[in-house]
Design an enzyme around this catalytic site. Structure first.
Site, PDB file in Angstrom:
ATOM      1  CG  ASN A  68      73.691  22.683  82.012  1.00 41.67           C
ATOM      2  OD1 ASN A  68      74.245  21.710  82.504  1.00 41.67           O
ATOM      3  ND2 ASN A  68      74.292  23.474  81.156  1.00 41.67           N
ATOM      4  CB  CYS A  93      75.857  20.860  77.782  1.00 39.45           C
ATOM      5  SG  CYS A  93      75.277  21.411  76.171  1.00 39.45           S
ATOM      6  CD  GLU A 104      77.576  22.958  81.022  1.00 40.36           C
ATOM      7  OE1 GLU A 104      77.137  24.075  80.723  1.00 40.36           O
ATOM      8  OE2 GLU A 104      77.251  21.909  80.407  1.00 40.36           O
TER       9      GLU A 104
END
Length: 770
Positions: free
Chosen positions: A279, A281, A283
């Site tokens: 995704n 970001c 994580e």
């Protein structure tokens, strides 16, 4: 006695107990309103109740679980991700999932544009998306059957970028994008350098998929082949390619790196999926059409007797809260809609969730530990271990009640590298009942929801600033300034007095070394089955060799990726303010003392100027447009002074006049005017742009911006890399705790920082990622 009722009788409503910035974030972003703007959630308690009721509706005993879910939400102990807070129980066509990775793009034009459509539909509902473009053939490769050469993955990334801008212009929630490319793709060097071009791919985060074989080749200074479809296009030195990645992120903060082999080896679902993107970001490493919802345990809300010798995290309360949070998040899978049916099927088959932490830095300060030290890393690892253990136990018990996730295979699952490291009793419980959720833990950025939760520290990041002064616009249009303090700082001063000096363990991101950041990330990663969104802040003057060592250390210590941020004239600098004030009055006075660059008065126009005229033809318009740019000589250096645009098409007359007057007004005041071209190049037309010079130009105004930039380069005012000869001042990164951050594009105040891999504004709550 009912826990909710009992609580409300002993404390005032939450709105009266939290800071004004938290109230504003709630009102602007998360408070349910009618289509006409009438508030439906009268209080924050109404918002908690709305979420609890919506997520309990799938239970056999909804009233029982609504009460328990409300208690978990109350006082911000458990923070569902923003889309859950804003969307649950609203009956609106939105997804409650924060992040998606889209399907594999087959290497043909029909598939490419089918995936573009899927991306648009997902972003329209507010989902951030990730794409791996490694499946697209490199630029110049032969396209059989059509007598043409391939334009390469970056050309299609430009199309995705334009689509994202168009979706946002239609009023959809901002949805960030991640693009990944393998380290052995023939176009990897162009991918690494993509953001050196001003205005390009601004809606993407970029990450290189780094393999173990590549890291071994870097270590050995060996050759590295660039390969596609079994054909080796060329070979270069692995170390040279690695240094180009490092140099780009040193200068531009991108691309990040993802250690993709480690991600796949430690994936609980290694036996039924392969991951090659994340995704936005990072994580959440996810398979094709993978979807994950996020939520965070607020550690700061669980510290008992803070700032005393008896200070401790209530681990019993933590375990109980995690169990309820896991159930809430599992229910969210069933309560949510999905932009695509493929995403729905993928989520149901694996029931992935991403339970994480926030308020870590505040919790550490509250128990007297300095973020970044071995003792702080030990405490953080212990808390992460407890969250992970409690989550797996809760999910195994849910499996006994509701059935394991459909693709659960006991022998394969228990043989997974990460699952093998769980405690023996947890593995035995899984062996007996299976497990409801294939993966359970992930640490996401929580910029906006941490502000909502009374300004606790964001995710697992250190506190960026202990306090700052925020400019607030009153209903009558007047301005006032207010002090915004970090949650733990405010508690400390409430306990010991406004003039109390903060202890040494109250550190900020600017006072930490890069390796202290990595120490914390690595300690947490050992007990997180997905990944961690974390930004390693490094000083502006860090030597390049030391900067590279940060990434090597992240790899050595078992991290799944690494993101750094080095402030400079390109990425944005940190603004230094006076040392941290001891009182509100001193804070406001200090803010007033921040030096401001004076405005330049317009320079009188000389009688004669040198310049150039450029011809621009846009789309199928029969009338060409002519752009004239005149320069002024200053100390032997030419800089733009005025712009004239001429067009026989009268449809353009009014905006052309307005544009030329505004640009010329900026140019005549001098200073750093190179930003004008960059701003114009980012303007897009929802009706579409055109291809020019092998790249997509999103609007006529963007084309004009490109010509202005070209002129600046030709006259020597701007270098091809986008640097003006005269660079703006970059403040020292060892700024005091009152450092504010970059200018926010929404509120125009200094307050944007990069934490958790995402740009967030501490002034107004704007986020690039949500």
């Amino acid at each position: 006695m009912d826990m909710v009722a009992g609580h409300s009788q002993t404390q005032p409503p939450a709105l009266e107990r939290i800071s004004s910035i938290s109230r504003q974030i709630w009102a602007d972003k998360y408070r349910l309103k009618s289509d006409g703007g009438t508030p439906m959630d009268i209080t924050i308690e109404d918002t908690w109740r709305r979420i609890a009721r919506a997520l309990a509706a799938v239970e056999a005993e909804p009233a029982l679980w609504e009460s328990r879910f409300y208690t978990a939400l109350e006082d911000f102990k458990f923070l569902p991700a923003g889309r859950i807070i804003a969307g649950a129980g609203t009956d609106r066509r939105v997804t409650l999932f924060n992040c998606f990775v889209m399907g594999d793009i087959e290497d043909d034009l029909g598939s490419i544009f089918s995936h573009l459509r899927e991306a648009a539909l997902t972003m329209q509902q507010g989902g951030g998306i990730g794409y791996d473009f490694s499946t697209l053939r490199p630029k110049g490769a032969v396209v059989k059957g059509v007598s043409a050469d391939a334009s390469g993955p970056l050309s299609f990334m430009d199309v995705w970028d334009a689509m994202c801008r168009t979706i946002m212009s239609a009023g959809a929630r901002r949805g960030a994008m991640m693009a990944t490319l393998r380290c052995d793709h023939p176009d990897i060097e162009a991918f690494i350098a993509a953001k050196r071009e001003p205005g390009r791919l601004r809606n993407f985060n970029l990450s290189v998929l780094i393999t173990d074989a590549f890291m071994a080749a870097v270590e050995a200074d060996a050759d590295w082949p660039l390969v596609f479809g079994g054909t080796t296009y060329r070979t270069l030195r692995a170390r040279a390619l690695w240094e180009s990645v490092m140099r780009a992120t040193y200068d531009y903060a991108e691309p990040g790196v993802l250690f993709i082999d480690r991600i796949n080896k430690r994936n609980n679902l290694y036996y039924c999926e392969t991951i090659h993107s994340t995704n936005p970001c990072a994580e959440q490493p996810l398979p094709p059409y993978g979807a994950c919802l996020l939520g965070s345990i607020n550690l700061a809300a669980l510290v008992r007797e803070p700032f005393t010798p008896a200070a401790h995290l209530d681990e019993e309360a933590l375990t109980e809260l995690v169990a309820v949070a896991v159930r809430m998040m599992d229910n969210t899978i069933d309560a949510s809609g999905f932009p695509l049916e493929a995403q729905h099927q993928e989520a149901m088959a694996k029931r992935r969730i991403g339970l994480g932490l926030t308020g870590l830095a505040d919790a550490l300060m509250m128990v007297g530990l300095r973020y970044g030290t071995p003792k702080a890393a030990e405490a953080a690892e212990r808390w992460a271990r407890e969250v992970n253990r409690a989550a797996y136990i809760a999910s195994a018990r849910l499996a006994a009640e509701k059935a394991p996730f459909p693709l659960y295979e006991q022998a394969a699952y228990l043989a997974g590298e990460t699952v093998r490291e769980l405690d023996a009793d947890v593995r035995a419980l899984i062996g007996e009942h299976g497990i409801r959720n294939a993966l359970l833990t992930s640490i996401a950025p929580t910029g906006t929801i941490s502000l909502l939760a009374d300004n606790v520290s964001s995710g697992v990041e250190p506190v960026f600033a202990h306090s700052f002064v925020r400019k607030v616009t009153e209903p009558d249009g007047s301005k006032r300034e207010e002090l915004v303090e970090d949650y733990a700082v405010r508690l400390y001063r409430a306990k010991f007095g406004a003039e109390a000096k903060l202890p040494d363990y109250f550190v900020t991101a600017q006072t930490l070394t890069p390796l202290e950041h990595i120490r914390m990330q690595a300690a947490l990663q050992r007990h997180v089955d997905s990944a961690i969104s974390k930004t390693v802040n490094v000083p502006a003057d860090i030597p390049f060799e030391a900067f590279q060592e940060v990434y090597f250390e992240a790899y050595r210590q078992g991290c799944k990726g690494c993101t750094t941020y080095r402030p400079n004239a390109i990425t944005g600098s940190i603004l230094s303010v006076a040392p941290e004030p001891a009182s509100d009055a001193e804070a406001v006075a200090a803010a007033a003392a921040i030096p401001v660059e004076p405005n330049h008065s317009p320079i009188p126009r000389p009688g004669k100027l040198a310049g150039s005229t450029y011809k621009l033809r846009w789309l199928d318009n029969e009338h060409a447009m002519y752009i004239t740019i005149n320069d002024i000589e200053e100390a032997g250096r030419r800089r733009p002074f005025e712009v004239f645009i001429s067009s026989a098409n009268m449809e353009h007359f009014s905006w052309v006049v307005a544009l030329t007057r505004m640009i010329s007004a900026v140019f005549r005041r001098g200073g750093e005017v190179a930003f004008v071209a960059d701003e114009l190049k980012n303007i897009f037309d929802p009706r579409g742009g055109q291809w020019s010079g092998g790249r997509y130009v999103p609007s006529l105004i963007a084309a004009i911006g490109g010509i202005i930039e070209q002129h600046m380069i030709e006259t020597g005012f701007l270098t091809p890399g986008g640097h003006a000869d005269h660079q703006p001042h970059v403040a020292n990164l060892s700024a005091p705790a009152g450092a504010l951050g970059m200018i926010c594009p929404q509120c125009n105040q200094p307050g944007v920082t990069k934490d958790g891999g995402c740009l967030n504004c501490h002034q107004c709550g704007w986020s690039k990622c949500s």
